[in-house]
Design a protein around this motif. Structure first.
Motif, mmCIF file in Angstrom:
data_model
loop_
_atom_site.group_PDB
_atom_site.id
_atom_site.type_symbol
_atom_site.label_atom_id
_atom_site.label_comp_id
_atom_site.label_asym_id
_atom_site.label_seq_id
_atom_site.Cartn_x
_atom_site.Cartn_y
_atom_site.Cartn_z
ATOM 1 N N ILE A 207 -23.314 -1.831 -9.973
ATOM 2 C CA ILE A 207 -24.297 -0.914 -9.267
ATOM 3 C C ILE A 207 -25.476 -0.662 -10.137
ATOM 4 O O ILE A 207 -25.441 -0.818 -11.600
ATOM 5 C CB ILE A 207 -23.379 0.559 -9.106
ATOM 6 C CG1 ILE A 207 -24.445 1.754 -8.452
ATOM 7 C CG2 ILE A 207 -23.257 1.103 -10.594
ATOM 8 C CD1 ILE A 207 -23.629 2.979 -8.260
ATOM 9 N N SER B 248 -19.155 -5.754 -2.988
ATOM 10 C CA SER B 248 -18.215 -5.107 -2.191
ATOM 11 C C SER B 248 -17.012 -4.570 -2.848
ATOM 12 O O SER B 248 -16.487 -5.496 -3.584
ATOM 13 C CB SER B 248 -17.901 -5.791 -0.815
ATOM 14 O OG SER B 248 -16.831 -5.530 0.074
ATOM 15 N N SER C 86 -30.140 3.915 -8.438
ATOM 16 C CA SER C 86 -29.416 3.977 -7.129
ATOM 17 C C SER C 86 -29.403 5.447 -6.522
ATOM 18 O O SER C 86 -28.815 6.118 -7.207
ATOM 19 C CB SER C 86 -28.102 3.315 -6.606
ATOM 20 O OG SER C 86 -28.362 1.708 -6.743
ATOM 21 N N GLU D 234 -18.622 1.081 5.075
ATOM 22 C CA GLU D 234 -19.614 0.413 5.905
ATOM 23 C C GLU D 234 -19.286 -1.077 5.786
ATOM 24 O O GLU D 234 -18.357 -1.816 6.026
ATOM 25 C CB GLU D 234 -21.012 0.632 5.069
ATOM 26 C CG GLU D 234 -21.116 2.197 5.830
ATOM 27 C CD GLU D 234 -22.609 2.720 5.289
ATOM 28 O OE1 GLU D 234 -23.171 3.667 6.231
ATOM 29 O OE2 GLU D 234 -23.321 2.141 4.369
ATOM 30 N N ASP D 235 -20.213 -2.143 4.862
ATOM 31 C CA ASP D 235 -19.715 -3.439 4.546
ATOM 32 C C ASP D 235 -19.116 -3.435 3.409
ATOM 33 O O ASP D 235 -18.963 -4.664 2.647
ATOM 34 C CB ASP D 235 -21.012 -3.877 4.371
ATOM 35 C CG ASP D 235 -22.158 -3.548 3.430
ATOM 36 O OD1 ASP D 235 -21.838 -2.576 2.742
ATOM 37 O OD2 ASP D 235 -23.286 -4.112 3.264
ATOM 38 N N LYS E 40 -23.778 -2.916 -5.649
ATOM 39 C CA LYS E 40 -24.299 -4.488 -5.629
ATOM 40 C C LYS E 40 -23.187 -5.259 -5.084
ATOM 41 O O LYS E 40 -23.537 -6.436 -4.764
ATOM 42 C CB LYS E 40 -24.666 -4.752 -7.207
ATOM 43 C CG LYS E 40 -25.835 -4.074 -7.388
ATOM 44 C CD LYS E 40 -26.297 -4.748 -8.905
ATOM 45 C CE LYS E 40 -27.337 -4.338 -9.414
ATOM 46 N NZ LYS E 40 -27.896 -4.706 -10.774
ATOM 47 N N ARG F 110 -25.040 3.270 -2.963
ATOM 48 C CA ARG F 110 -24.890 1.711 -2.677
ATOM 49 C C ARG F 110 -24.545 0.956 -3.909
ATOM 50 O O ARG F 110 -24.872 1.319 -4.808
ATOM 51 C CB ARG F 110 -26.201 1.202 -2.068
ATOM 52 C CG ARG F 110 -26.478 1.560 -0.708
ATOM 53 C CD ARG F 110 -25.657 1.089 0.283
ATOM 54 N NE ARG F 110 -25.874 -0.419 0.474
ATOM 55 C CZ ARG F 110 -24.875 -1.291 1.121
ATOM 56 N NH1 ARG F 110 -23.615 -0.747 1.727
ATOM 57 N NH2 ARG F 110 -25.132 -2.316 1.313
ATOM 58 N N LYS G 185 -22.875 9.371 -0.496
ATOM 59 C CA LYS G 185 -22.898 8.265 -0.505
ATOM 60 C C LYS G 185 -23.957 7.393 -1.384
ATOM 61 O O LYS G 185 -24.974 7.880 -1.792
ATOM 62 C CB LYS G 185 -22.871 7.557 0.876
ATOM 63 C CG LYS G 185 -24.211 7.393 1.334
ATOM 64 C CD LYS G 185 -24.066 6.716 2.713
ATOM 65 C CE LYS G 185 -25.681 6.896 3.586
ATOM 66 N NZ LYS G 185 -25.397 5.820 4.575
ATOM 67 N N LYS H 196 -19.714 -2.276 0.489
ATOM 68 C CA LYS H 196 -20.733 -2.045 -0.628
ATOM 69 C C LYS H 196 -21.329 -0.452 -0.766
ATOM 70 O O LYS H 196 -22.248 -0.184 -1.545
ATOM 71 C CB LYS H 196 -21.937 -2.943 -0.605
ATOM 72 C CG LYS H 196 -21.577 -4.204 -0.865
ATOM 73 C CD LYS H 196 -22.929 -5.324 -0.806
ATOM 74 C CE LYS H 196 -22.468 -6.639 -1.096
ATOM 75 N NZ LYS H 196 -23.643 -7.617 -0.953
ATOM 76 N N THR H 197 -20.978 0.314 0.017
ATOM 77 C CA THR H 197 -21.222 1.803 0.267
ATOM 78 C C THR H 197 -19.980 2.511 -0.571
ATOM 79 O O THR H 197 -18.599 2.442 0.192
ATOM 80 C CB THR H 197 -21.430 2.480 1.533
ATOM 81 O OG1 THR H 197 -22.625 1.502 2.014
ATOM 82 C CG2 THR H 197 -21.882 3.772 1.440
#
Length: 338
Positions: free
Chosen positions: A42, A336, A46, A315-316, A334, A332, A330, A318-319
């Motif tokens: 991370i 998953s 962020s 989400e993907d 770097k 983000r 939330k 990575k959140t």
């Protein structure tokens, strides 16, 4: 080396009332970097974004990959919410836990820890019903997986994780009962950590020594269990090895100690957690969500300024969604977590 980024609330937000499920563009808190190894996971710069506010105690975030939405609990209010990008948070299960009049002595009637299993069903630690339950997300039909141990009702099931063969590991502190350990509703003389088959059969006791077992996680290899204890006098994450059949092959032993952070009066205690595919723990503790290496090193902490209850990847992958006191945020990553 320690690097901390801090952000104030956007100007004027304090003048705008928040309703449950509604949040405007707002970032807060900060990420503290304790070890350079954090950088791979991370960015300390962020932003931490608020996506919903106005709850009594937000808990149990769980991401539905099929539906593309987040579920989370407001435990005291007995409501589970659904959040989707562009739609905000709206009630999804009312009640989320105990159905009918809330009897005297029940402090938290709603669902607590939740997760979505490989079949797409919601599994929940139902604090009010004092059971582990399964919910079909399409029909919202709830069935009880297990509700007692040796004929005695659980205290107030708190959090859960899925292991080998679909077995469910879960914790059972007395937080859902108004008088805790002294509650006349409490039938078991201890607060336990359990394992039960996916079909609700073969419930077994893993540990009964912890005063306040709370969050629970499992390693990517399904061979190691982690359990948080939300006791200010013993604020630790414990671990034990799991055998090939999913049983505990060793006793719980200390893994991460938060005594120093408790002494510094940082908000919160060890609570919910998620384990990333890399083996890193994202675990609540004093000060926020701690990022912990597989060897137990504290790499950094994601802080919101309030006690963090739990988190999940979404989400993907990575959140990282975090339930923190009266809000959901939330940030983000770097990589998953899945």
């Amino acid at each position: 080396m320690i690097e901390t980024t801090r952000r104030a609330l956007l100007g004027g937000m304090v003048a705008l009332p928040f309703l449950p499920g509604l949040a405007q563009a707002e970032t807060l808190g900060g990420i503290t970097r304790l070890d350079p190894a954090l950088d791979a996971l991370i960015d300390a710069a962020s932003p931490i974004e608020v996506i919903a506010r106005g709850f009594k105690w937000a808990e149990g975030p769980a991401w539905s990959k099929k539906g593309g939405y987040l579920l989370f609990s407001d435990v005291p209010e007995n409501i589970a919410y659904r959040w989707k990008a562009g739609e905000g948070a709206k009630p999804f299960l009312v009640p989320s836990g105990l159905v009918g009049p809330i009897p005297a002595g029940v402090r938290e009637a709603g669902s607590n820890g939740m997760l979505v299993d490989a079949k797409g069903d919601l599994l929940m630690a139902d604090s009010g019903t004092r059971a582990i339950a399964r919910v079909n997300l399409a029909t919202k039909k709830k069935t009880i997986v297990v509700g007692d141990y040796e004929g005695k009702k659980f205290n107030s099931c708190n959090d859960l994780v899925i292991g080998r063969g679909g077995a469910i590991y879960f914790t059972d502190p007395p937080y859902g009962l108004s008088e805790g350990d002294e509650s006349p509703l409490k039938q078991l003389p201890f607060n336990g950590v359990y394992r039960v088959g996916a079909d609700g059969r073969g419930v077994s006791l893993i540990d009964k020594s912890l005063e306040r077992p709370n969050g629970i996680g499992i390693s990517p290899g399904l061979d190691r269990l982690y359990v948080s204890q939300s006791d200010p006098d013993a604020a630790l994450i414990y671990t034990c090895e799991l055998a090939a059949d999913g049983s505990a092959s060793s006793e719980l032993v200390p893994f991460v100690d938060f005594s120093d952070e408790v002494a510094r009066k940082l908000p919160g205690l060890p609570d919910g957690m998620k384990v990333a595919k890399s083996g890193h723990l994202f675990a609540s503790g004093p000060g926020g969500i701690w990022v912990i290496a597989p060897d137990g090193r504290k790499l950094g902490v994601i802080g919101t300024g309030k006690a963090a209850a739990n988190c999940c990847f979404g989400e993907d992958g990575k959140t990282l969604f975090i339930t923190s006191s009266d809000m959901v945020v939330k940030v983000r990553l770097k990589v998953s977590g899945w």
